[in-house]
Design a protein around this motif. Structure first.
Motif, PDB file in Angstrom:
ATOM      1  N   THR A  40       0.818  -1.214   0.000  1.00  0.00           N
ATOM      2  CA  THR A  40       0.000   0.000   0.000  1.00  0.00           C
ATOM      3  C   THR A  40       0.851   1.263   0.000  1.00  0.00           C
ATOM      4  OG1 THR A  40      -0.184   0.080   2.427  1.00  0.00           O
ATOM      5  CG2 THR A  40      -1.900  -1.148   1.219  1.00  0.00           C
ATOM      6  N   GLY A  41       2.175   1.097  -0.066  1.00  0.00           N
ATOM      7  CA  GLY A  41       3.061   2.255  -0.122  1.00  0.00           C
ATOM      8  C   GLY A  41       3.336   2.909   1.217  1.00  0.00           C
ATOM      9  N   THR A  42       3.068   2.200   2.310  1.00  0.00           N
ATOM     10  CA  THR A  42       3.339   2.751   3.632  1.00  0.00           C
ATOM     11  C   THR A  42       4.836   2.995   3.789  1.00  0.00           C
ATOM     12  OG1 THR A  42       1.438   1.592   4.579  1.00  0.00           O
ATOM     13  CG2 THR A  42       3.143   2.318   6.123  1.00  0.00           C
ATOM     14  N   GLU A  43       5.188   4.172   4.282  1.00  0.00           N
ATOM     15  CA  GLU A  43       6.585   4.513   4.531  1.00  0.00           C
ATOM     16  C   GLU A  43       6.936   4.105   5.965  1.00  0.00           C
ATOM     17  OE1 GLU A  43       9.207   8.541   4.963  1.00  0.00           O
ATOM     18  OE2 GLU A  43       7.684   8.481   3.391  1.00  0.00           O
ATOM     19  N   PHE A  44       7.970   3.303   6.103  1.00  0.00           N
ATOM     20  CA  PHE A  44       8.388   2.834   7.415  1.00  0.00           C
ATOM     21  C   PHE A  44       9.336   3.837   8.068  1.00  0.00           C
ATOM     22  CE2 PHE A  44       7.194  -1.075   5.267  1.00  0.00           C
ATOM     23  CZ  PHE A  44       6.444  -1.718   6.242  1.00  0.00           C
ATOM     24  N   LEU A  45       9.127   4.083   9.355  1.00  0.00           N
ATOM     25  CA  LEU A  45      10.107   4.831  10.141  1.00  0.00           C
ATOM     26  C   LEU A  45      11.294   3.925  10.438  1.00  0.00           C
ATOM     27  CD1 LEU A  45       7.685   6.480  12.729  1.00  0.00           C
ATOM     28  CD2 LEU A  45       8.793   7.597  10.788  1.00  0.00           C
ATOM     29  N   ILE A  46      10.998   2.673  10.762  1.00  0.00           N
ATOM     30  CA  ILE A  46      11.998   1.625  10.941  1.00  0.00           C
ATOM     31  C   ILE A  46      11.484   0.425  10.160  1.00  0.00           C
ATOM     32  CG2 ILE A  46      13.175   0.105  12.567  1.00  0.00           C
ATOM     33  CD1 ILE A  46      12.809   2.294  14.708  1.00  0.00           C
ATOM     34  N   ASP A  47      12.212   0.062   9.111  1.00  0.00           N
ATOM     35  CA  ASP A  47      11.809  -1.071   8.279  1.00  0.00           C
ATOM     36  C   ASP A  47      11.733  -2.345   9.112  1.00  0.00           C
ATOM     37  OD1 ASP A  47      11.605   0.151   5.718  1.00  0.00           O
ATOM     38  OD2 ASP A  47      13.793   0.174   5.577  1.00  0.00           O
ATOM     39  N   PRO A  48      10.875  -3.279   8.712  1.00  0.00           N
ATOM     40  CA  PRO A  48      10.798  -4.549   9.430  1.00  0.00           C
ATOM     41  C   PRO A  48      12.181  -5.211   9.497  1.00  0.00           C
ATOM     42  CG  PRO A  48       9.013  -4.376   7.842  1.00  0.00           C
ATOM     43  CD  PRO A  48       9.937  -3.220   7.583  1.00  0.00           C
ATOM     44  N   TYR A  49      12.560  -5.604  10.703  1.00  0.00           N
ATOM     45  CA  TYR A  49      13.839  -6.297  10.877  1.00  0.00           C
ATOM     46  C   TYR A  49      13.797  -7.124  12.158  1.00  0.00           C
ATOM     47  CZ  TYR A  49      15.718  -3.358  14.677  1.00  0.00           C
ATOM     48  OH  TYR A  49      15.939  -2.737  15.881  1.00  0.00           O
ATOM     49  N   LEU A  50      14.772  -8.022  12.285  1.00  0.00           N
ATOM     50  CA  LEU A  50      14.878  -8.872  13.472  1.00  0.00           C
ATOM     51  C   LEU A  50      15.755  -8.163  14.496  1.00  0.00           C
ATOM     52  CD1 LEU A  50      14.181 -11.564  14.826  1.00  0.00           C
ATOM     53  CD2 LEU A  50      16.236 -12.521  13.748  1.00  0.00           C
ATOM     54  N   ARG A  51      15.146  -7.788  15.620  1.00  0.00           N
ATOM     55  CA  ARG A  51      15.834  -7.087  16.706  1.00  0.00           C
ATOM     56  C   ARG A  51      16.303  -8.107  17.746  1.00  0.00           C
ATOM     57  NH1 ARG A  51      12.034  -3.063  19.831  1.00  0.00           N
ATOM     58  NH2 ARG A  51      12.573  -1.589  18.210  1.00  0.00           N
ATOM     59  N   PHE A  52      17.477  -7.918  18.282  1.00  0.00           N
ATOM     60  CA  PHE A  52      18.063  -8.754  19.326  1.00  0.00           C
ATOM     61  C   PHE A  52      18.194 -10.228  18.916  1.00  0.00           C
ATOM     62  CE2 PHE A  52      15.269  -5.719  21.901  1.00  0.00           C
ATOM     63  CZ  PHE A  52      16.236  -4.735  21.977  1.00  0.00           C
ATOM     64  N   PRO A  53      18.686 -10.490  17.698  1.00  0.00           N
ATOM     65  CA  PRO A  53      18.817 -11.904  17.297  1.00  0.00           C
ATOM     66  C   PRO A  53      19.776 -12.638  18.236  1.00  0.00           C
ATOM     67  CG  PRO A  53      20.049 -10.482  15.802  1.00  0.00           C
ATOM     68  CD  PRO A  53      19.265  -9.583  16.722  1.00  0.00           C
ATOM     69  N   ASP A  54      19.513 -13.893  18.479  1.00  0.00           N
ATOM     70  CA  ASP A  54      20.344 -14.753  19.334  1.00  0.00           C
ATOM     71  C   ASP A  54      20.459 -14.241  20.762  1.00  0.00           C
ATOM     72  OD1 ASP A  54      20.878 -16.441  17.117  1.00  0.00           O
ATOM     73  OD2 ASP A  54      22.417 -15.027  16.439  1.00  0.00           O
ATOM     74  N   ARG A  55      19.460 -13.452  21.204  1.00  0.00           N
ATOM     75  CA  ARG A  55      19.431 -12.958  22.581  1.00  0.00           C
ATOM     76  C   ARG A  55      18.019 -13.160  23.126  1.00  0.00           C
ATOM     77  NH1 ARG A  55      21.582  -7.056  21.652  1.00  0.00           N
ATOM     78  NH2 ARG A  55      20.506  -6.690  23.612  1.00  0.00           N
ATOM     79  N   PRO A  56      17.866 -13.117  24.453  1.00  0.00           N
ATOM     80  CA  PRO A  56      16.509 -13.209  25.002  1.00  0.00           C
ATOM     81  C   PRO A  56      15.642 -12.070  24.440  1.00  0.00           C
ATOM     82  CG  PRO A  56      18.127 -13.465  26.744  1.00  0.00           C
ATOM     83  CD  PRO A  56      18.886 -13.058  25.499  1.00  0.00           C
ATOM     84  N   GLY A  57      14.419 -12.388  24.105  1.00  0.00           N
ATOM     85  CA  GLY A  57      13.506 -11.376  23.579  1.00  0.00           C
ATOM     86  C   GLY A  57      13.680 -11.082  22.098  1.00  0.00           C
ATOM     87  N   ALA A  58      14.329 -11.974  21.347  1.00  0.00           N
ATOM     88  CA  ALA A  58      14.485 -11.763  19.898  1.00  0.00           C
ATOM     89  C   ALA A  58      13.108 -11.545  19.285  1.00  0.00           C
ATOM     90  CB  ALA A  58      15.173 -12.961  19.262  1.00  0.00           C
ATOM     91  N   GLN A  59      13.008 -10.526  18.420  1.00  0.00           N
ATOM     92  CA  GLN A  59      11.701 -10.133  17.903  1.00  0.00           C
ATOM     93  C   GLN A  59      11.813  -9.446  16.553  1.00  0.00           C
ATOM     94  OE1 GLN A  59      10.717  -6.096  20.081  1.00  0.00           O
ATOM     95  NE2 GLN A  59      11.860  -7.479  21.429  1.00  0.00           N
ATOM     96  N   TRP A  60      10.811  -9.697  15.732  1.00  0.00           N
ATOM     97  CA  TRP A  60      10.637  -8.906  14.523  1.00  0.00           C
ATOM     98  C   TRP A  60       9.934  -7.621  14.937  1.00  0.00           C
ATOM     99  CZ3 TRP A  60      12.786  -9.968  10.004  1.00  0.00           C
ATOM    100  CH2 TRP A  60      13.210 -11.281   9.769  1.00  0.00           C
ATOM    101  N   THR A  61      10.329  -6.491  14.363  1.00  0.00           N
ATOM    102  CA  THR A  61       9.686  -5.225  14.696  1.00  0.00           C
ATOM    103  C   THR A  61       9.647  -4.315  13.474  1.00  0.00           C
ATOM    104  OG1 THR A  61       9.631  -3.397  16.278  1.00  0.00           O
ATOM    105  CG2 THR A  61      11.794  -4.069  15.509  1.00  0.00           C
ATOM    106  N   MET A  62       8.679  -3.410  13.465  1.00  0.00           N
ATOM    107  CA  MET A  62       8.572  -2.379  12.425  1.00  0.00           C
ATOM    108  C   MET A  62       7.820  -1.192  13.005  1.00  0.00           C
ATOM    109  SD  MET A  62       5.698  -3.967   9.868  1.00  0.00           S
ATOM    110  CE  MET A  62       4.478  -5.102  10.524  1.00  0.00           C
ATOM    111  N   PHE A  63       8.174  -0.015  12.528  1.00  0.00           N
ATOM    112  CA  PHE A  63       7.525   1.228  12.945  1.00  0.00           C
ATOM    113  C   PHE A  63       7.076   1.995  11.714  1.00  0.00           C
ATOM    114  CE2 PHE A  63       9.949   0.363  16.716  1.00  0.00           C
ATOM    115  CZ  PHE A  63       9.246   0.961  17.757  1.00  0.00           C
ATOM    116  N   PHE A  64       5.905   2.604  11.803  1.00  0.00           N
ATOM    117  CA  PHE A  64       5.381   3.459  10.742  1.00  0.00           C
ATOM    118  C   PHE A  64       4.380   4.404  11.384  1.00  0.00           C
ATOM    119  CE2 PHE A  64       3.185  -0.557  10.998  1.00  0.00           C
ATOM    120  CZ  PHE A  64       1.838  -0.216  11.039  1.00  0.00           C
ATOM    121  N   ARG A  65       3.887   5.355  10.619  1.00  0.00           N
ATOM    122  CA  ARG A  65       2.903   6.311  11.133  1.00  0.00           C
ATOM    123  C   ARG A  65       1.569   6.122  10.422  1.00  0.00           C
ATOM    124  NH1 ARG A  65       5.215   9.829  14.454  1.00  0.00           N
ATOM    125  NH2 ARG A  65       7.418  10.329  14.164  1.00  0.00           N
ATOM    126  N   ASP A  66       0.491   6.410  11.146  1.00  0.00           N
ATOM    127  CA  ASP A  66      -0.809   6.469  10.484  1.00  0.00           C
ATOM    128  C   ASP A  66      -0.883   7.814   9.759  1.00  0.00           C
ATOM    129  OD1 ASP A  66      -1.609   8.484  12.289  1.00  0.00           O
ATOM    130  OD2 ASP A  66      -3.109   7.253  13.291  1.00  0.00           O
TER     131      ASP A  66
END
Length: 138
Positions: free
Chosen positions: A92-118
């Protein structure tokens, strides 16, 4: 009834919010009035209220080398749902503030995350933990 969050967010334009939250994010619409709409955010109540000059960012906080916008809100998703949503946002052409990526890989709490605005400028974060039991891991 299980505990659920109620969150009210300001928007500049109700029809634009209706399209974004309903069509782009795919949330089910609940009750509405002339100046507000209830949304089902995975069983939590998100209410968009029309307020002129709705957006006000306080600042940002550095996390994992990224500047995370403050304030923000979002949802924890399954990894499959996270990737489906990120694909839909890209299409839909949404502009990401932080593109989807894997945060904290190989550590406790490893997570995919993304940020964008409405469209009103509210910052949203959607994330998916590789292991749900690690949501509050240190």
């Amino acid at each position: 009834m299980r505990p659920a969050v109620h969150l009210a967010v300001p928007v500049d334009d109700l029809e634009t919010a209706r399209h974004f939250y309903g069509e782009v994010l795919g949330l089910e619409q609940g009750r509405s009035g002339d100046h507000w709409i209830d949304w089902n955010l995975s069983g939590h109540q998100l209410v968009t209220h029309v307020i002129q000059h709705a957006h006000e960012e306080v600042g940002s906080s550095e996390v994992d080398g990224h500047h995370v916008p403050i304030p923000h809100f979002g949802l924890l998703l399954s990894p499959d749902h996270f990737h489906d949503l990120s694909d839909r946002l890209r299409s839909t052409g949404t502009e990401f503030l932080i593109d989807p990526y894997l945060r904290f890989p190989d550590r406790p709490g490893a997570q995919w995350t993304m940020f964008f605005r409405d469209p009103s400028g509210n910052a949203l974060e959607f994330k998916a933990f590789l292991d749900e039991s690690q949501v509050f891991a240190r």
